[in-house]
Scaffold this motif. Structure first.
Motif, short mmCIF file in Angstrom:
data_model
loop_
_atom_site.label_atom_id
_atom_site.label_comp_id
_atom_site.label_asym_id
_atom_site.label_seq_id
_atom_site.Cartn_x
_atom_site.Cartn_y
_atom_site.Cartn_z
N ARG A 219 -55.84 45.43 36.36
CA ARG A 219 -55.95 45.53 37.82
C ARG A 219 -55.24 44.35 38.48
O ARG A 219 -55.35 43.22 38.02
CB ARG A 219 -57.42 45.53 38.21
N PHE B 56 -46.17 54.78 32.99
CA PHE B 56 -47.52 54.33 33.35
C PHE B 56 -48.04 55.09 34.56
O PHE B 56 -47.27 55.65 35.35
CB PHE B 56 -47.55 52.81 33.60
N VAL C 199 -54.41 49.61 39.89
CA VAL C 199 -54.83 49.67 38.49
C VAL C 199 -53.70 50.35 37.73
O VAL C 199 -53.33 51.48 38.06
CB VAL C 199 -56.16 50.43 38.30
N PHE C 200 -53.14 49.65 36.76
CA PHE C 200 -52.05 50.16 35.93
C PHE C 200 -52.62 50.65 34.61
O PHE C 200 -53.45 49.97 34.00
CB PHE C 200 -51.03 49.05 35.64
N TYR C 201 -52.17 51.83 34.15
CA TYR C 201 -52.57 52.37 32.85
C TYR C 201 -51.30 52.81 32.12
O TYR C 201 -50.58 53.70 32.58
CB TYR C 201 -53.52 53.56 33.03
N CYS C 202 -51.00 52.14 31.01
CA CYS C 202 -49.76 52.39 30.26
C CYS C 202 -49.95 53.59 29.32
O CYS C 202 -50.90 53.63 28.54
CB CYS C 202 -49.39 51.15 29.46
N LEU D 264 -49.15 45.10 28.96
CA LEU D 264 -49.86 46.33 28.61
C LEU D 264 -49.08 47.14 27.59
O LEU D 264 -47.87 47.32 27.73
CB LEU D 264 -50.08 47.20 29.85
N ASP E 267 -53.62 50.58 27.36
CA ASP E 267 -54.14 49.40 28.06
C ASP E 267 -54.11 49.62 29.57
O ASP E 267 -53.22 50.31 30.09
CB ASP E 267 -53.29 48.16 27.75
N SER E 268 -55.05 48.97 30.26
CA SER E 268 -55.06 49.02 31.71
C SER E 268 -55.34 47.62 32.25
O SER E 268 -55.91 46.78 31.57
CB SER E 268 -56.09 50.02 32.24
N ILE F 210 -50.47 54.67 37.94
CA ILE F 210 -51.04 53.66 38.83
C ILE F 210 -52.02 54.32 39.77
O ILE F 210 -51.74 55.38 40.34
CB ILE F 210 -49.93 52.90 39.60
#
Length: 124
Positions: free
Chosen positions: A88, A107, A55-58, A81, A85-86, A109
Motif C-alpha cells: 500500500r 499488476f 494498493v498494488f498487487y503483482c 513486489l 505480493d501486495s 491497483i
C-alpha cells in the motif's frame, strides 16, 4: 451504467502518460480498480494523490514502487513486489511504479477511498 459486457477490462490510457496496457476492472464513485501491463523499464511517472491510497498487487513479473514523502521530500524505501505480493502507498506519498525486469510486469491497483486525482510530481 456500464454493464460487464462493455466495461470489464476496457482499455483506457491516462491523459498524463501512456503504458503498454491500462485496463479498467471496476470504477465506482470512490473506489477504482485497474490492471496495468508494463514492459521492462516502463513506468508510471512520479505522482501523488490528494485523497486516495493505492494498493498494488503483482500478478506477473516484478514491480518496484519508488516512494518519496511529500512533506519532507525524503526518499522512502522502495516497495519490491513479486507475483502474489501486495503493498500500500498512502496519501502524502509521491510514487512511481516501474518494471525493473526482466520481462513483462502485470499488476492490479486498487485506489480509494475518495475522489481520484493524479498530481504529477517533479523529483528533486
Amino acid at each position: 451504467m456500464a454493464t460487464a459486457k462493455n466495461f470489464t477490462a476496457r482499455e483506457e490510457q491516462s491523459t498524463y502518460y501512456s503504458v503498454s496496457s491500462r485496463k479498467w476492472i471496476a470504477k465506482g464513485s470512490d473506489v477504482y480498480v485497474k490492471e496495468f501491463t508494463l514492459r521492462e523499464g516502463e513506468e508510471v511517472p512520479w505522482h501523488s494523490h490528494t485523497e486516495v491510497f493505492d494498493v498494488f498487487y503483482c500478478v506477473q513479473g516484478q514491480l518496484r514502487v519508488d516512494c518519496i514523502d511529500l512533506r519532507t521530500s525524503e526518499p522512502l524505501p522502495s516497495l519490491e513486489l513479486g507475483v502474489g505480493d501486495s503493498a500500500r502507498v498512502d496519501v502524502g506519498t509521491a510514487h512511481r511504479p516501474i518494471n525493473p525486469g526482466p520481462g513483462v510486469c502485470r499488476f492490479v491497483i486498487i485506489q480509494g477511498v475518495g475522489v481520484y486525482d493524479y498530481l504529477p510530481y517533479k523529483k528533486g
